[in-house]
Design an enzyme around this catalytic site. Structure first.
Site, mmCIF file in Angstrom:
data_model
loop_
_atom_site.group_PDB
_atom_site.id
_atom_site.type_symbol
_atom_site.label_atom_id
_atom_site.label_comp_id
_atom_site.label_asym_id
_atom_site.label_seq_id
_atom_site.Cartn_x
_atom_site.Cartn_y
_atom_site.Cartn_z
ATOM 1 N N GLU A 85 0.838 -1.204 0.000
ATOM 2 C CA GLU A 85 0.000 0.000 0.000
ATOM 3 C C GLU A 85 0.869 1.247 0.000
ATOM 4 O O GLU A 85 2.031 1.222 0.428
ATOM 5 C CB GLU A 85 -0.911 0.004 1.234
ATOM 6 C CG GLU A 85 -1.989 -1.057 1.140
ATOM 7 C CD GLU A 85 -2.947 -1.069 2.325
ATOM 8 O OE1 GLU A 85 -4.140 -1.264 2.102
ATOM 9 O OE2 GLU A 85 -2.486 -0.915 3.469
ATOM 10 N N CYS A 105 6.993 -6.785 6.774
ATOM 11 C CA CYS A 105 8.172 -6.301 7.502
ATOM 12 C C CYS A 105 8.612 -7.399 8.458
ATOM 13 O O CYS A 105 7.776 -8.014 9.121
ATOM 14 C CB CYS A 105 7.833 -5.026 8.277
ATOM 15 S SG CYS A 105 9.239 -4.402 9.244
ATOM 16 N N CYS A 109 7.109 -5.126 15.272
ATOM 17 C CA CYS A 109 6.830 -4.232 16.398
ATOM 18 C C CYS A 109 5.422 -4.510 16.918
ATOM 19 O O CYS A 109 4.511 -4.823 16.151
ATOM 20 C CB CYS A 109 6.962 -2.772 15.978
ATOM 21 S SG CYS A 109 8.623 -2.381 15.407
ATOM 22 N N CYS A 112 2.157 -2.564 15.312
ATOM 23 C CA CYS A 112 2.116 -2.219 13.892
ATOM 24 C C CYS A 112 1.493 -3.344 13.054
ATOM 25 O O CYS A 112 1.911 -4.503 13.141
ATOM 26 C CB CYS A 112 3.548 -1.936 13.424
ATOM 27 S SG CYS A 112 3.686 -1.735 11.645
ATOM 28 N N GLU A 158 10.790 -1.835 6.563
ATOM 29 C CA GLU A 158 11.906 -1.110 7.183
ATOM 30 C C GLU A 158 12.889 -0.702 6.071
ATOM 31 O O GLU A 158 13.617 -1.549 5.551
ATOM 32 C CB GLU A 158 12.571 -2.013 8.234
ATOM 33 C CG GLU A 158 13.881 -1.501 8.784
ATOM 34 C CD GLU A 158 13.864 -0.032 9.220
ATOM 35 O OE1 GLU A 158 13.029 0.354 10.053
ATOM 36 O OE2 GLU A 158 14.701 0.736 8.711
ATOM 37 N N LEU A 213 11.474 5.844 18.007
ATOM 38 C CA LEU A 213 12.030 5.451 19.299
ATOM 39 C C LEU A 213 10.974 4.779 20.195
ATOM 40 O O LEU A 213 11.137 3.647 20.604
ATOM 41 C CB LEU A 213 12.648 6.660 20.005
ATOM 42 C CG LEU A 213 13.613 6.281 21.111
ATOM 43 C CD1 LEU A 213 14.935 5.817 20.548
ATOM 44 C CD2 LEU A 213 13.838 7.432 22.070
ATOM 45 N N HIS A 214 9.940 5.511 20.498
ATOM 46 C CA HIS A 214 8.755 5.011 21.223
ATOM 47 C C HIS A 214 8.967 4.607 22.678
ATOM 48 O O HIS A 214 8.004 4.380 23.401
ATOM 49 C CB HIS A 214 8.089 3.833 20.488
ATOM 50 C CG HIS A 214 7.840 4.075 19.033
ATOM 51 N ND1 HIS A 214 7.353 5.267 18.551
ATOM 52 C CD2 HIS A 214 8.022 3.284 17.946
ATOM 53 C CE1 HIS A 214 7.232 5.182 17.232
ATOM 54 N NE2 HIS A 214 7.644 4.007 16.841
ATOM 55 N N ASN A 292 -2.352 4.992 16.674
ATOM 56 C CA ASN A 292 -3.553 4.609 15.936
ATOM 57 C C ASN A 292 -3.899 3.174 16.280
ATOM 58 O O ASN A 292 -3.007 2.350 16.489
ATOM 59 C CB ASN A 292 -3.285 4.687 14.435
ATOM 60 C CG ASN A 292 -2.944 6.090 14.012
ATOM 61 O OD1 ASN A 292 -3.729 7.009 14.205
ATOM 62 N ND2 ASN A 292 -1.753 6.272 13.455
ATOM 63 N N CYS A 334 -0.332 5.848 10.165
ATOM 64 C CA CYS A 334 0.882 5.141 10.570
ATOM 65 C C CYS A 334 0.540 3.832 11.261
ATOM 66 O O CYS A 334 -0.285 3.794 12.177
ATOM 67 C CB CYS A 334 1.666 5.982 11.570
ATOM 68 S SG CYS A 334 2.636 7.257 10.809
#
Ligand code: SAH
Ligand code: SF4
Length: 345
Positions: A85, A105, A109, A112, A158, A213-214, A292, A334
């Site tokens: 996408e 990916c 994570c 995600c 990534e 980073l998160h 999100n 995101c």
């Protein structure tokens, strides 16, 4: 399409060389979506091009439009059946495109939707730059505006794990003969593949680097982003310092605020401390994003939590802004890209 293919075609078919400039004009100035629209070329040449050179390296399955924001999302089917996408959005006065660098990916994570898919394969440089070419054609066809101004590598995958193809795609996209998108208007977002930061500084020093980073606690970050086992906070710090010393450029620290997960006062303090420990940290800029809804740990986070987090960081003298999340009604925001064809839950 990689324009080299057109050049090759012209040479092998014995077409007069001056046609190259006309073809370039049709593709990159007029933004044709079909060779039939290249009316500056003779009909037999248009026919031959149609047979031999595909304008896009994938098929367009569908395009969705957000009802709330100026956001479009496209689903593409690659030659081998994999799907990706890409998103077109207008957060201000200009158009930005969010591109994918991989189908799926491998990094998984915890918040995600792309990570949940697992890894399918790397995209070629052509599949990456064609996403932007497609949106350029789309803007032209729908009279929505002249050009794409910004590109962000924040779609699926990534980018720094597909380094060579990403660099080639950026060189192609920024080439003044083609789409001519300035490298300062291109941003690469990474979960922290730190051993590639310096390569990026050398190969594309004008491109913006954004580090997702998160969390500034190693144990907690590893739980959110397993790649932290390989490139932990100390490594990220060291490699960021090298990057900044080489480029002198601002670096963006992306921090998705996840309610109850990484937004306590202790999390703010740790983040502030980590940033303030980095040399030349006046060049670091924190972008906060409300999480999100996606998968796993991703719970939709209210803007008031993000504002609170921002105020606390500011109080520690840290540059911070809040990035508005667009397109969640069509799962285009995101972390929501999953390249599914049917309706989502
Ligand atoms: N793999 C790269 C680029 C693609 S992800 C990276 O991780 O940086 C683009 C951005 O979306 C990253 O900052 C990522 O952390 C963020 N993201 C992922 N899931 C999200 C979610 N559910 N809500 C908000 N942001 C999310
Ligand atoms: Fe991969 Fe980025 Fe999603 Fe993590 S956030 S799984 S690195 S696309």
């Amino acid at each position: 399409m990689i324009f080299e293919k057109v050049k090759e075609f012209v040479k092998t078919k014995g077409v007069p060389l001056y046609r190259i400039a006309q073809i370039r004009q049709a593709v990159y100035e007029k933004g044709i979506s079909d060779w039939d629209e290249a009316t500056n070329l003779p009909a037999d040449l248009r026919q031959a091009l149609k047979k031999e050179v595909k304008l896009l390296s994938f098929d367009v399955v569908k395009v969705e439009h957000s009802k709330r924001d100026i956001v479009y999302k496209a689903l593409f089917k690659l030659n081998d059946g994999n799907k990706i996408e890409s998103v077109l959005m207008k957060p201000g006065k200009t158009w930005s495109v969010c591109v994918s660098s991989q189908a799926g990916c491998p990094l998984g994570c915890a918040f995600c939707a792309t990570g949940k898919l697992g890894f399918k394969r790397h995209l070629t440089d052509e599949e990456i730059s064609d996403q932007v070419l497609f949106w350029y054609q789309f803007l032209r066809k729908n009279n929505l505006g002249e050009r794409v101004s910004n590109i962000v590598f924040m779609g699926m995958g990534e980018p720094l794990l597909n380094y060579v193809n990403v660099v080639k795609a950026i060189e192609n996209l920024s080439c003044t003969d083609y789409l001519n998108i300035g490298q300062r208007h291109i941003s690469v977002s990474t979960s922290g593949i730190a051993d590639k930061f310096y390569n990026l500084a050398q190969d594309l020093p004008q491109v913006n680097l954004a580090l997702s980073l998160h969390n500034a606690d190693n144990e907690e970050r590893t739980r959110l982003m397993p790649i932290n086992r390989k490139y932990d906070l100390d490594t990220l710090k060291e490699k960021l310092e090298e990057y900044i010393a080489r480029t002198g450029r601002e670096v963006f620290i992306e921090y998705t605020v996840i309610e109850g997960e990484n937004n306590s006062p202790a999390h703010v303090r740790k983040l502030g401390k980590w940033i303030n420990s980095i040399k030349d940290n006046y060049l670091l800029h924190v972008n906060l994003i409300a999480c999100n809804e996606a998968v796993g740990k991703a719970v939709a986070t209210h803007e008031s939590s993000v504002k609170k987090f921002a105020a606390a960081l500011k109080a520690m003298n840290i540059n911070v802004s809040i990035r508005k999340s667009l397109g969640s009604d069509i799962s285009a925001a995101c972390g929501q890209l999953a390249a599914k064809e049917g309706k989502r839950k």
